[in-house]
Design a protein around this motif. Structure first.
Motif, PDB file in Angstrom:
ATOM      1  N   THR A 177      29.003  20.839  13.040  1.00 13.56           N
ATOM      2  CA  THR A 177      27.851  20.529  13.882  1.00 13.56           C
ATOM      3  C   THR A 177      27.920  21.164  15.261  1.00 13.56           C
ATOM      4  O   THR A 177      26.909  21.517  15.830  1.00 13.56           O
ATOM      5  N   ASP A 178      29.116  21.285  15.840  1.00  8.49           N
ATOM      6  CA  ASP A 178      29.271  21.557  17.273  1.00  8.49           C
ATOM      7  C   ASP A 178      28.722  20.362  18.040  1.00  8.49           C
ATOM      8  O   ASP A 178      28.015  20.495  19.039  1.00  8.49           O
ATOM      9  N   GLN A 179      29.045  19.167  17.548  1.00  4.44           N
ATOM     10  CA  GLN A 179      28.543  17.909  18.098  1.00  4.44           C
ATOM     11  C   GLN A 179      28.906  17.760  19.570  1.00  4.44           C
ATOM     12  O   GLN A 179      30.068  17.871  19.950  1.00  4.44           O
ATOM     13  N   LEU A 180      27.889  17.515  20.405  1.00  4.45           N
ATOM     14  CA  LEU A 180      28.078  17.404  21.852  1.00  4.45           C
ATOM     15  C   LEU A 180      27.449  16.157  22.449  1.00  4.45           C
ATOM     16  O   LEU A 180      27.956  15.619  23.420  1.00  4.45           O
ATOM     17  N   ALA A 181      26.327  15.712  21.909  1.00  3.82           N
ATOM     18  CA  ALA A 181      25.634  14.607  22.577  1.00  3.82           C
ATOM     19  C   ALA A 181      24.763  13.772  21.649  1.00  3.82           C
ATOM     20  O   ALA A 181      24.435  12.637  21.977  1.00  3.82           O
ATOM     21  N   TRP A 182      24.365  14.310  20.501  1.00  6.17           N
ATOM     22  CA  TRP A 182      23.330  13.689  19.686  1.00  6.17           C
ATOM     23  C   TRP A 182      23.910  13.198  18.359  1.00  6.17           C
ATOM     24  O   TRP A 182      24.104  13.986  17.427  1.00  6.17           O
ATOM     25  N   PRO A 183      24.183  11.916  18.199  1.00  6.40           N
ATOM     26  CA  PRO A 183      24.782  11.413  16.958  1.00  6.40           C
ATOM     27  C   PRO A 183      23.993  11.767  15.706  1.00  6.40           C
ATOM     28  O   PRO A 183      24.573  12.036  14.654  1.00  6.40           O
ATOM     29  N   GLY A 184      22.666  11.785  15.785  1.00 10.72           N
ATOM     30  CA  GLY A 184      21.846  12.097  14.621  1.00 10.72           C
ATOM     31  C   GLY A 184      21.945  13.528  14.148  1.00 10.72           C
ATOM     32  O   GLY A 184      21.475  13.859  13.059  1.00 10.72           O
ATOM     33  N   LEU A 185      22.572  14.382  14.947  1.00 10.47           N
ATOM     34  CA  LEU A 185      22.716  15.786  14.585  1.00 10.47           C
ATOM     35  C   LEU A 185      23.512  15.958  13.294  1.00 10.47           C
ATOM     36  O   LEU A 185      23.271  16.879  12.517  1.00 10.47           O
ATOM     37  N   GLN A 218      28.542   5.666  25.153  1.00  7.42           N
ATOM     38  CA  GLN A 218      28.613   5.278  23.742  1.00  7.42           C
ATOM     39  C   GLN A 218      28.710   6.461  22.784  1.00  7.42           C
ATOM     40  O   GLN A 218      28.594   6.293  21.576  1.00  7.42           O
ATOM     41  N   TYR A 219      28.916   7.654  23.327  1.00  5.08           N
ATOM     42  CA  TYR A 219      28.938   8.854  22.473  1.00  5.08           C
ATOM     43  C   TYR A 219      29.976   8.726  21.357  1.00  5.08           C
ATOM     44  O   TYR A 219      29.656   8.905  20.176  1.00  5.08           O
ATOM     45  N   ARG A 220      31.205   8.416  21.696  1.00  5.65           N
ATOM     46  CA  ARG A 220      32.251   8.334  20.681  1.00  5.65           C
ATOM     47  C   ARG A 220      31.926   7.264  19.645  1.00  5.65           C
ATOM     48  O   ARG A 220      32.011   7.509  18.434  1.00  5.65           O
ATOM     49  N   ALA A 221      31.551   6.090  20.088  1.00  8.10           N
ATOM     50  CA  ALA A 221      31.269   4.993  19.164  1.00  8.10           C
ATOM     51  C   ALA A 221      30.120   5.325  18.223  1.00  8.10           C
ATOM     52  O   ALA A 221      30.182   5.052  17.012  1.00  8.10           O
ATOM     53  N   GLU A 222      29.063   5.951  18.755  1.00  5.50           N
ATOM     54  CA  GLU A 222      27.902   6.256  17.923  1.00  5.50           C
ATOM     55  C   GLU A 222      28.200   7.375  16.930  1.00  5.50           C
ATOM     56  O   GLU A 222      27.758   7.328  15.782  1.00  5.50           O
ATOM     57  N   VAL A 223      28.945   8.387  17.363  1.00  2.00           N
ATOM     58  CA  VAL A 223      29.295   9.468  16.443  1.00  2.00           C
ATOM     59  C   VAL A 223      30.229   8.960  15.345  1.00  2.00           C
ATOM     60  O   VAL A 223      30.045   9.267  14.159  1.00  2.00           O
ATOM     61  N   LEU A 224      31.210   8.148  15.719  1.00  2.00           N
ATOM     62  CA  LEU A 224      32.128   7.603  14.715  1.00  2.00           C
ATOM     63  C   LEU A 224      31.391   6.699  13.730  1.00  2.00           C
ATOM     64  O   LEU A 224      31.718   6.671  12.539  1.00  2.00           O
TER      65      LEU A 224
END
Length: 332
Positions: free
Chosen positions: A289-297, A89-95
């Protein structure tokens, strides 16, 4: 546990990005001001536990003690903790976070992965891709694939270029064909420079060389390609003096504060950003962010800029949006 994790993800952004009456006013007024995150990674990354941003220190390790952890952050409790996306769900949660926070992001990764992100949210994703290695025998094929991506598939940024993890300077002639292509097509390049290895590069990335992250190593590349727009990822941390020297010498160079913004103690992060602003380069700093795994970042790190008492409201908007819009030539 699953419900608790979801509740944390839903409430975390409001704790960290804005507080109290500011959050209430923002919700009543509609969408928050636009933000551009210039450093997000596609893929389906996984993490096994929540992460505490801005850990207080990096821990030493001893090879005699057995297998060494690949990350050196100290283990400590924190509020808020950043929870990883649910599996798959990484993509869905980040989007979803990007939509809620009114964020547009440059998303880097394999062409097919990034295309999937762009298809899911075309109004919020700026596609980016990079070559795998300058020592790869299929350089000609890589160049051909990249040219197709930039000329036919709508890709806008060349990155993330991780030459430092190969122990190679960005001005090394082995990388020259890629940068020549970027200048020819008028595509900005995003180059990893400075920090890396999370305090354990010797364990996790043995080819990584801190010396290859010196921002001044870009000078020969920039001399060969005077029209090239360069995004120095991680702002060349911790080499502030050399970063300032390069910014003074080249007006086409910008920095992003991705990774840096959550990987180091908060006081140190603020000191480094303030050093660049005080040096006169507040118009070259871009949020990421350098977003990799944590949507809340995303919300957490936006909050660090919003709550920085050393920045004026105008400087905050420049970092969160205006500078990246100028660098990427986004019409406001």
């Amino acid at each position: 546990m699953e419900l608790k994790r979801k509740i944390a993800l839903l409430t975390l952004p409001f704790v960290s990005a804005v507080t109290g009456q500011a959050a209430l006013a923002q919700n009543m007024a509609g969408d928050p001001p636009p933000v551009i995150d210039v450093h997000v990674h596609a893929g389906d990354f996984s993490a096994n536990a929540p992460m505490c941003p801005n850990a207080a220190q990096f821990l030493a390790s001893d090879p005699a003690d057995g297998p060494e952890a690949p990350f050196g952050w100290s283990k400590e409790g924190c509020t808020p903790a950043l929870y990883p996306a649910a599996k798959g769900q990484y993509r869905a949660e980040v989007l979803a976070e990007m939509k809620r926070l009114n964020v547009t992001a440059v998303v880097f990764g394999e062409v097919d992965q990034v295309k999937a992100w762009a298809a899911a949210a075309p109004e919020r994703v700026i596609p980016g891709t990079a070559f795998k290695s300058v020592v790869s025998p299929d350089q000609a094929e890589q160049l051909k694939r990249m040219e197709v991506a930039f000329t036919k598939d709508g890709f806008k940024v060349m990155g993330e270029i991780g030459l430092q993890y190969e122990g190679i300077s960005p001005s090394d002639m082995r990388a020259e064909p890629y940068f020549a292509l970027a200048e020819k097509l008028d595509i900005p390049v995003a180059i990893h420079m400075g920090t890396g290895g999370s305090g354990r590069a010797n364990v996790s990335s043995p080819k990584f060389r801190g010396s290859m992250g010196n921002p001044l190593l870009l000078e020969e590349l920039l001399a060969r390609h005077p029209k090239l727009r360069v995004q120095v990822m991680h702002a060349g941390y911790p080499m502030a003096e050399n970063m300032l020297t390069l910014l003074q010498a080249s007006s086409h160079v910008y920095v992003d504060i991705a990774g840096l913004i959550w990987s180091y103690p908060r006081k140190e992060v603020n000191r480094y950003i303030q050093r660049l602003v005080d040096g006169g380069f507040g118009d070259r700093i871009m949020y990421g962010t350098d977003q990799l795994a944590w949507p809340g970042l995303m919300a957490y790190s936006i909050g660090l800029i919003q709550n920085a008492d050393y920045l004026t409201p105008e400087q905050k908007r420049d970092i969160l949006y205006n500078n990246a819009a100028r660098f990427l030539r986004i019409k406001k």
